[in-house]
Design a protein around this motif. Sequence first.
Motif, PDB file in Angstrom:
ATOM      1  N   ALA A 398      16.002  56.156  18.253  1.00  0.00           N
ATOM      2  CA  ALA A 398      14.563  56.390  18.266  1.00  0.00           C
ATOM      3  C   ALA A 398      13.971  56.275  19.660  1.00  0.00           C
ATOM      4  O   ALA A 398      12.910  56.828  19.932  1.00  0.00           O
ATOM      5  CB  ALA A 398      13.861  55.403  17.335  1.00  0.00           C
ATOM      6  N   ALA A 399      14.642  55.551  20.560  1.00  0.00           N
ATOM      7  CA  ALA A 399      14.084  55.304  21.883  1.00  0.00           C
ATOM      8  C   ALA A 399      14.381  56.418  22.873  1.00  0.00           C
ATOM      9  O   ALA A 399      13.803  56.464  23.956  1.00  0.00           O
ATOM     10  CB  ALA A 399      14.620  53.980  22.434  1.00  0.00           C
ATOM     11  N   ALA A 403      15.776  65.649  22.779  1.00  0.00           N
ATOM     12  CA  ALA A 403      16.542  66.608  23.568  1.00  0.00           C
ATOM     13  C   ALA A 403      17.696  65.955  24.319  1.00  0.00           C
ATOM     14  O   ALA A 403      18.626  66.641  24.745  1.00  0.00           O
ATOM     15  CB  ALA A 403      15.615  67.326  24.551  1.00  0.00           C
ATOM     16  N   LEU A 404      17.648  64.624  24.487  1.00  0.00           N
ATOM     17  CA  LEU A 404      18.671  63.941  25.281  1.00  0.00           C
ATOM     18  C   LEU A 404      19.670  63.158  24.434  1.00  0.00           C
ATOM     19  O   LEU A 404      20.657  62.653  24.971  1.00  0.00           O
ATOM     20  CB  LEU A 404      17.999  62.986  26.277  1.00  0.00           C
ATOM     21  CG  LEU A 404      17.056  63.616  27.309  1.00  0.00           C
ATOM     22  CD1 LEU A 404      16.491  62.544  28.213  1.00  0.00           C
ATOM     23  CD2 LEU A 404      17.788  64.679  28.133  1.00  0.00           C
ATOM     24  N   ILE A 405      19.411  63.003  23.133  1.00  0.00           N
ATOM     25  CA  ILE A 405      20.274  62.160  22.305  1.00  0.00           C
ATOM     26  C   ILE A 405      21.710  62.673  22.305  1.00  0.00           C
ATOM     27  O   ILE A 405      22.668  61.907  22.439  1.00  0.00           O
ATOM     28  CB  ILE A 405      19.730  62.083  20.864  1.00  0.00           C
ATOM     29  CG1 ILE A 405      18.471  61.212  20.833  1.00  0.00           C
ATOM     30  CG2 ILE A 405      20.773  61.500  19.926  1.00  0.00           C
ATOM     31  CD1 ILE A 405      17.857  61.065  19.460  1.00  0.00           C
ATOM     32  N   GLU A 406      21.900  63.994  22.180  1.00  0.00           N
ATOM     33  CA  GLU A 406      23.248  64.550  22.098  1.00  0.00           C
ATOM     34  C   GLU A 406      24.042  64.265  23.364  1.00  0.00           C
ATOM     35  O   GLU A 406      25.198  63.838  23.308  1.00  0.00           O
ATOM     36  CB  GLU A 406      23.187  66.055  21.835  1.00  0.00           C
ATOM     37  CG  GLU A 406      24.547  66.676  21.554  1.00  0.00           C
ATOM     38  CD  GLU A 406      24.432  68.122  21.107  1.00  0.00           C
ATOM     39  OE1 GLU A 406      25.416  68.633  20.533  1.00  0.00           O
ATOM     40  OE2 GLU A 406      23.371  68.742  21.329  1.00  0.00           O
ATOM     41  N   SER A 407      23.427  64.480  24.527  1.00  0.00           N
ATOM     42  CA  SER A 407      24.147  64.233  25.777  1.00  0.00           C
ATOM     43  C   SER A 407      24.380  62.748  25.998  1.00  0.00           C
ATOM     44  O   SER A 407      25.413  62.344  26.536  1.00  0.00           O
ATOM     45  CB  SER A 407      23.370  64.835  26.951  1.00  0.00           C
ATOM     46  OG  SER A 407      22.072  64.265  27.047  1.00  0.00           O
ATOM     47  N   GLU A 408      23.427  61.884  25.556  1.00  0.00           N
ATOM     48  CA  GLU A 408      23.607  60.442  25.706  1.00  0.00           C
ATOM     49  C   GLU A 408      24.779  59.945  24.862  1.00  0.00           C
ATOM     50  O   GLU A 408      25.540  59.079  25.289  1.00  0.00           O
ATOM     51  CB  GLU A 408      22.332  59.710  25.280  1.00  0.00           C
ATOM     52  CG  GLU A 408      21.207  59.742  26.274  1.00  0.00           C
ATOM     53  CD  GLU A 408      21.443  58.807  27.447  1.00  0.00           C
ATOM     54  OE1 GLU A 408      22.087  57.757  27.252  1.00  0.00           O
ATOM     55  OE2 GLU A 408      20.998  59.129  28.560  1.00  0.00           O
ATOM     56  N   GLY A 623       8.595  45.943  20.174  1.00  0.00           N
ATOM     57  CA  GLY A 623       9.978  46.007  20.656  1.00  0.00           C
ATOM     58  C   GLY A 623      10.572  47.399  20.592  1.00  0.00           C
ATOM     59  O   GLY A 623      11.791  47.554  20.457  1.00  0.00           O
ATOM     60  N   ILE A 624       9.722  48.443  20.680  1.00  0.00           N
ATOM     61  CA  ILE A 624      10.210  49.821  20.674  1.00  0.00           C
ATOM     62  C   ILE A 624       9.647  50.544  21.883  1.00  0.00           C
ATOM     63  O   ILE A 624       8.767  50.044  22.587  1.00  0.00           O
ATOM     64  CB  ILE A 624       9.796  50.559  19.376  1.00  0.00           C
ATOM     65  CG1 ILE A 624       8.270  50.607  19.229  1.00  0.00           C
ATOM     66  CG2 ILE A 624      10.424  49.904  18.164  1.00  0.00           C
ATOM     67  CD1 ILE A 624       7.789  51.366  18.001  1.00  0.00           C
ATOM     68  N   SER A 625      10.138  51.737  22.157  1.00  0.00           N
ATOM     69  CA  SER A 625       9.662  52.501  23.308  1.00  0.00           C
ATOM     70  C   SER A 625       8.383  53.248  22.954  1.00  0.00           C
ATOM     71  O   SER A 625       8.052  53.456  21.780  1.00  0.00           O
ATOM     72  CB  SER A 625      10.729  53.503  23.754  1.00  0.00           C
ATOM     73  OG  SER A 625      10.869  54.533  22.788  1.00  0.00           O
ATOM     74  N   ARG A 626       7.656  53.678  24.000  1.00  0.00           N
ATOM     75  CA  ARG A 626       6.448  54.466  23.758  1.00  0.00           C
ATOM     76  C   ARG A 626       6.778  55.795  23.090  1.00  0.00           C
ATOM     77  O   ARG A 626       6.028  56.281  22.246  1.00  0.00           O
ATOM     78  CB  ARG A 626       5.703  54.699  25.078  1.00  0.00           C
ATOM     79  CG  ARG A 626       4.930  53.475  25.567  1.00  0.00           C
ATOM     80  CD  ARG A 626       4.203  53.745  26.854  1.00  0.00           C
ATOM     81  NE  ARG A 626       5.142  53.977  27.960  1.00  0.00           N
ATOM     82  CZ  ARG A 626       4.785  54.305  29.191  1.00  0.00           C
ATOM     83  NH1 ARG A 626       3.501  54.469  29.477  1.00  0.00           N
ATOM     84  NH2 ARG A 626       5.685  54.469  30.131  1.00  0.00           N
TER      85      ARG A 626
END
Length: 643
Positions: A398-399, A403-408, A623-626
């Motif tokens: 979720a953080a 678009a970046l989850i796959e590469s991460e 405790g989560i990202s914006r």
Amino acid sequence: MARPTGAVPREAYIEAAWQRCRDYQLDPDSPPPGEHIGGAALNRLREELSLFQRVGRAEMHRLLGQINHQVTQSAITSRYVLMLGDASGAILDAFTDSANAECARTANMTPGFLWDERHAGVNGPGTCLHDRRSRVVHRDDHYFTRNSRMTCSAAPIWGANGTLLGVLDASCLDCDDSRASQVPTIALVSMSARIIEQLHFTHSHRDCLILRFHERPELVGLPYDSLLAIDEHGRIRAVDSTMPAQLGKADHTQIMGRGISELFDISTDRLFEHAQTQPFAIWPIAHGADRHGYASIWPAKHVRTTADPRAVTSSPLPKPTPPRPTPRPTRPPAPTLANFAGTDPIMIENVWRAERVMNRDITLLLLGETGTGKDSFARAIHRASDRRNAPFIAMSCAAIPEALIESELFGYEPGAFTGARTGGMRGKAIAAHTGTLFLDEIGDMPLAIQARLLRLLEEKEIVPLGSSTPIPVDIRVISATHRDLDTLIAQGEFRMDLFYRLNGVTLTMPPLRSRTDRVALIEKICHEESAAGIAPDAWQSLLAHSWPGNIRELRNTLRTAIAFADGGAIECAHLPALHTRPPVSARLAASPQLPAQSGEAAQLTAALERHHWRVAATATALGISRNTLYRKMNRYGLKRDGN
């Protein structure tokens, strides 16, 4: 009453049970009114058997899910009722689906009713308790004709040293299947009864070493093994129901009180050395003249009793010795997996289950509200497992922008896309090789990425972006979410096949408001944060609060209060956050924009209101990202009045 001519012959134990009912002078067509022990007597009985009922309830929840899943696979509507009874046949607990609740009440399948043969005729729980063996009572096997469409599968539950604790029963209210079709159900019930036995045994003897033994090493640590409780002198204090047969003894009396070296080829000193240096390890051990098996030793767990905080008139916590000056404050050591158990029965079971699967190729799914400690629990599982010296790699689904989850997660080759690093990136999955990959907030995993994650779980290999060459990885996967995955599946937002692959074992972290060890948790955090103590009025405020943010909110509140206390005991005035805002229920009632169907939306709205709709401050408090908060606000349509 004689059996009608041409009827199928009954099992011998059913015939014997029918004869007992005739001796009781019961009329098959006119059963007596159900016998109920009464509310006050039931409460006393439950209190006397509180441990048995607690561990039984937890396993019954799991068993009902298993049976319902089994029934769903066969496309038949589930009509099952589960009952947990004591050794006399008094029902302590009964579980069923809401659709069956009224039928269960009509059939007296509710707490307090007696299901022994004298009161309920031939039936699963009563006949099982009389025979002290697992029993199936199928349709017309029942003595009373009103139960003739019911099928019961019941198993006895044994305590330590030959004590019969009670019975676990799964009854199908309207069964059209054959007796032979009940084999899977009685197998599930018998396994659950065994799990309850082991949980009750280990919890009852937490001050002892627990030796787990079986002739086959792969079965040590599973419900198939046998248990011994060993005191500080190396003598046998208790045995479970299966140990005498494992050791070739007639019963527990031939084992009780003997030294461990009299039964096994191991000295007391060596046993305690194993407990200290190799806890949970499995090693070969000889017993008898020429017999061998395998054992594992589980250390004693000493439970510290906690006084009633309301009786404290001054500081209830000993003031810690001032630490030696250091350039920066040291963090308390990370909690071990055993530390997470505390005295809460749900957490005790969670630890028990985690310990049994953490070294096996089984995925773990952690469920629970935000702030209940899923991340910390996952890290503790890793530290306790055989992968403790390998990497623990955490990734919040979720953080990270979608678009970046796959590469991460999977990494990429150089030049895979515009903006890619010159040397590429290996990704979280490869970074976790030989260790543990923790996928937090798995419910927020984009649907497009879920198929690739499923391949990672099934094939144990990944293909980085821009590459066509699969890379094998050896990882153990733990995932976590506070979302309802069943709802996401129904809405088409989460793959069902991925869900089944992730929930090899599902553990639910209880919310702080329902935990029975809140006092101990507060004391523990205060000790870690060097608090001087807590005044009685502050204790009452802490225990009365609903803690929507759970343990995370508790820790932040206590840290703030300790700062306000300035070295003294925490007073009620040091807890302004608990007194300056109305209860959550009142705030939600005043918020007409709140989606009534979403508990998460309620928590988010309350947090945003608390921080005057400042997204950065709210995200930090939660405790989560914006990015995650914006995504959730968009999902639920949360907007400030006038915006």
